[in-house]
Design a protein around this motif. Structure first.
Motif: not given
Length: 53
Positions: A16, A18-21
């Motif tokens: 969430k 680091r936005k590394k989805w």
């Protein structure tokens, strides 16, 4: 048991923040693949699965 859940919670927070989805589908695929290999290790299906690799 709780240690494993806390690691999972920390990983979700990392995704969430680091936005590394894009890591999530890779990890799900690796988890499913490893589960398939572990479950088929001693079964009749093992020679067919090993020919895929």
């Amino acid at each position: 048991m709780f240690a494993k859940l806390s690691i999972l919670g920390e990983f979700i927070q990392f995704l969430k923040i680091r936005k590394k989805w894009w890591l999530l589908p890779i990890l799900i695929f690796l988890f499913l693949l490893s589960g398939l290999l572990v479950l088929s290790q001693g079964s009749v299906v093992a020679p067919f699965i090993y020919t895929l690799f």
